[in-house]
Scaffold this motif. Structure first.
Motif, PDB file in Angstrom:
ATOM      1  N   PHE A 290      36.924  38.964  26.000  1.00 15.33           N
ATOM      2  CA  PHE A 290      37.308  38.225  27.205  1.00 15.33           C
ATOM      3  C   PHE A 290      36.254  37.181  27.544  1.00 15.33           C
ATOM      4  CE2 PHE A 290      39.039  42.579  28.689  1.00 15.33           C
ATOM      5  CZ  PHE A 290      40.161  42.426  27.905  1.00 15.33           C
TER       6      PHE A 290
ATOM      7  N   MET B 234      34.070  43.871  25.407  1.00 16.80           N
ATOM      8  CA  MET B 234      34.648  44.013  26.740  1.00 16.80           C
ATOM      9  C   MET B 234      33.569  44.398  27.739  1.00 16.80           C
ATOM     10  SD  MET B 234      38.412  45.535  26.727  1.00 16.80           S
ATOM     11  CE  MET B 234      38.416  46.960  25.665  1.00 16.80           C
TER      12      MET B 234
ATOM     13  N   SER C  36      34.300  47.207  33.038  1.00 16.83           N
ATOM     14  CA  SER C  36      35.474  47.327  33.917  1.00 16.83           C
ATOM     15  C   SER C  36      35.992  45.935  34.261  1.00 16.83           C
ATOM     16  CB  SER C  36      35.109  48.064  35.210  1.00 16.83           C
ATOM     17  OG  SER C  36      34.213  47.266  35.963  1.00 16.83           O
ATOM     18  N   ALA C  37      37.210  45.884  34.780  1.00 15.88           N
ATOM     19  CA  ALA C  37      37.794  44.611  35.181  1.00 15.88           C
ATOM     20  C   ALA C  37      37.049  44.050  36.395  1.00 15.88           C
ATOM     21  CB  ALA C  37      39.275  44.783  35.482  1.00 15.88           C
ATOM     22  N   ALA C  38      36.599  44.935  37.266  1.00 12.16           N
ATOM     23  CA  ALA C  38      35.838  44.507  38.447  1.00 12.16           C
ATOM     24  C   ALA C  38      34.546  43.814  38.012  1.00 12.16           C
ATOM     25  CB  ALA C  38      35.512  45.704  39.337  1.00 12.16           C
TER      26      ALA C  38
ATOM     27  N   LEU D 272      34.114  42.348  35.155  1.00 13.27           N
ATOM     28  CA  LEU D 272      34.509  41.066  34.543  1.00 13.27           C
ATOM     29  C   LEU D 272      34.632  39.992  35.623  1.00 13.27           C
ATOM     30  CD1 LEU D 272      35.451  39.506  31.973  1.00 13.27           C
ATOM     31  CD2 LEU D 272      37.781  40.178  32.544  1.00 13.27           C
ATOM     32  N   ARG D 273      35.324  40.329  36.696  1.00 17.13           N
ATOM     33  CA  ARG D 273      35.498  39.379  37.797  1.00 17.13           C
ATOM     34  C   ARG D 273      34.135  39.016  38.401  1.00 17.13           C
ATOM     35  NH1 ARG D 273      38.641  37.460  42.104  1.00 17.13           N
ATOM     36  NH2 ARG D 273      40.584  38.554  41.800  1.00 17.13           N
TER      37      ARG D 273
ATOM     38  N   LEU E  56      41.092  35.630  34.179  1.00 16.13           N
ATOM     39  CA  LEU E  56      41.499  37.030  34.366  1.00 16.13           C
ATOM     40  C   LEU E  56      42.919  37.245  33.838  1.00 16.13           C
ATOM     41  CD1 LEU E  56      39.994  37.709  37.914  1.00 16.13           C
ATOM     42  CD2 LEU E  56      39.257  38.749  35.753  1.00 16.13           C
ATOM     43  N   LYS E  57      43.749  36.245  34.019  1.00 13.11           N
ATOM     44  CA  LYS E  57      45.124  36.321  33.513  1.00 13.11           C
ATOM     45  C   LYS E  57      45.118  36.330  31.983  1.00 13.11           C
ATOM     46  CE  LYS E  57      49.433  33.896  34.029  1.00 13.11           C
ATOM     47  NZ  LYS E  57      49.956  32.532  34.203  1.00 13.11           N
TER      48      LYS E  57
ATOM     49  N   ALA F 157      42.680  37.338  30.125  1.00 12.01           N
ATOM     50  CA  ALA F 157      42.131  38.628  29.684  1.00 12.01           C
ATOM     51  C   ALA F 157      43.242  39.674  29.587  1.00 12.01           C
ATOM     52  CB  ALA F 157      41.037  39.109  30.642  1.00 12.01           C
ATOM     53  N   LEU F 158      44.128  39.654  30.564  1.00  3.95           N
ATOM     54  CA  LEU F 158      45.253  40.597  30.551  1.00  3.95           C
ATOM     55  C   LEU F 158      46.126  40.363  29.321  1.00  3.95           C
ATOM     56  CD1 LEU F 158      46.868  42.834  31.970  1.00  3.95           C
ATOM     57  CD2 LEU F 158      48.018  41.068  33.313  1.00  3.95           C
TER      58      LEU F 158
ATOM     59  N   ALA G  24      44.263  41.510  26.189  1.00  2.40           N
ATOM     60  CA  ALA G  24      44.153  42.971  26.117  1.00  2.40           C
ATOM     61  C   ALA G  24      45.311  43.579  25.321  1.00  2.40           C
ATOM     62  CB  ALA G  24      44.100  43.572  27.520  1.00  2.40           C
ATOM     63  N   GLU G  25      46.407  42.821  25.201  1.00  2.00           N
ATOM     64  CA  GLU G  25      47.564  43.316  24.448  1.00  2.00           C
ATOM     65  C   GLU G  25      47.296  43.401  22.948  1.00  2.00           C
ATOM     66  OE1 GLU G  25      50.272  44.721  25.708  1.00  2.00           O
ATOM     67  OE2 GLU G  25      49.089  44.436  27.527  1.00  2.00           O
ATOM     68  N   GLY G  26      46.338  42.607  22.471  1.00  2.00           N
ATOM     69  CA  GLY G  26      46.130  42.543  21.022  1.00  2.00           C
ATOM     70  C   GLY G  26      44.931  43.339  20.528  1.00  2.00           C
TER      71      GLY G  26
END
Lengths: 208, 208
Positions: free
Chosen positions: A13, A123, A126-128, A130-131, A149-150, A152-153, A156-158
């Motif tokens: 990310f 990675m 945590s997402a928090a 990352l932000r 952030l979008k 990253a989401l 995250a699928e791959g």
């Protein structure tokens, strides 16, 4: 027996700290060579040709495609980005471990051409976090942060396509682990073909 | 987040030094649990039930097969050998890294049932060194040694099924590397499913 270098692909990310990790890795260990991408986009302030990118014209880039001089390439927002083949293969032949920092689609293209490549995904814990990292740079407008952030989401699928997940909590620790994973990759069966061949020949001789 | 243990399968030529490596690994690090096989063969002098093998009757072994209590089993020279499931899964759940020392056919059976297992193959640095190690034990007749070298040649055909080759030149170094490979395996994407799931959930929330 001379050991060839391995090819390590690093993705992650935006905000995970890839840049810092790569810089530290290259500073701390001398067996790495960082692959530099070619691109048709214009240099941004502070960017240097041959350090950040090889900046080439569209015509030159298309010549490189035609001549098979790129391992992979893609087009984003009207610009080409690609990985020159010659640097990667010559450095590996010379025993250097080549690092490629590249996004997921490029990583998968690399894997198709170099099945023995090591794919690492970085990675934050945590997402928090990352932000927090994206925000604390203080250089980007909220809209850019939201977009990252979008993205990253989506990325995250791959992740399942990668070999290892590197959780970048403490940089020191993460660099050490990245180094270890890449060095271990030399022992991977697909990178020990010469040794296996030698052993088989020897066993045949000894069994005669 | 509690980390589950990983499953590491260790194979290698007879004479490669697996036994010494396993002993050193278990002595030096406390996060390992060595899986013990069940067998219908009789104990040899010095072998202990529950330490070297679980010695069971043919009837009991076949009950275990029926009840699905074995991860894998095979028959050699009229005797059954198998890996009890309960010990492996309970130790992994408890966070222990489970080591299974097993020959190639068993290793492949394990891999089918536990695709996330780590398969390590131990080799001496050369065939000459293998013969030297087999001979210098001084306990086995030439015929047995010849058979082991022949068997090594056969086993060498299946090496590509393993993830890593461990060259056992110096025991100390090889143990350290084995430990490192197993610990790195925790970062393997297939062993980070919980973390990836957590990250995806968090990213979805942060993007709302």
């Amino acid at each position: 027996m001379m050991n060839k270098g391995v090819l390590a692909v690093v993705s992650g990310f935006s905000g995970a700290g890839k840049g810092t990790l790569m810089k530290a890795l290259l500073e701390q260990y001398d067996n790495y060579a960082l692959s530099i991408s070619a691109t048709t986009r214009s240099p941004r302030p502070g960017e240097e040709d041959g350090r950040d990118y090889f900046f080439v014209s569209r015509e030159r880039f298309e010549e490189m495609i035609e001549a098979g001089q790129l391992i992979e390439y893609a087009q984003y927002v009207k610009n080409y980005y690609g990985t020159p083949r010659e640097y990667v293969t010559s450095q590996m032949e010379a025993g250097k471990d080549v690092i490629l920092e590249i996004e997921i689609q490029g990583a998968l293209n690399i894997k198709r051409q170099f099945p023995q490549a090591l794919l690492l995904f970085v990675m934050p814990p945590s997402a928090a976090e990352l932000r927090h990292r994206l925000t604390s740079r203080g250089t980007e407008p909220e809209e850019v942060i939201e977009n990252r952030l979008k993205r990253a989401l989506e990325e995250a699928e791959g992740i399942e396509n990668y070999d290892y997940i590197l959780i970048n909590d403490k940089v020191e620790e993460c660099v050490r682990q990245m180094h270890q994973l890449i060095q271990d990759h030399h022992s991977r069966t697909c990178n020990q073909e010469d040794f296996i061949k030698k052993m088989r020949t020897e066993l045949q001789q000894i069994n005669q």
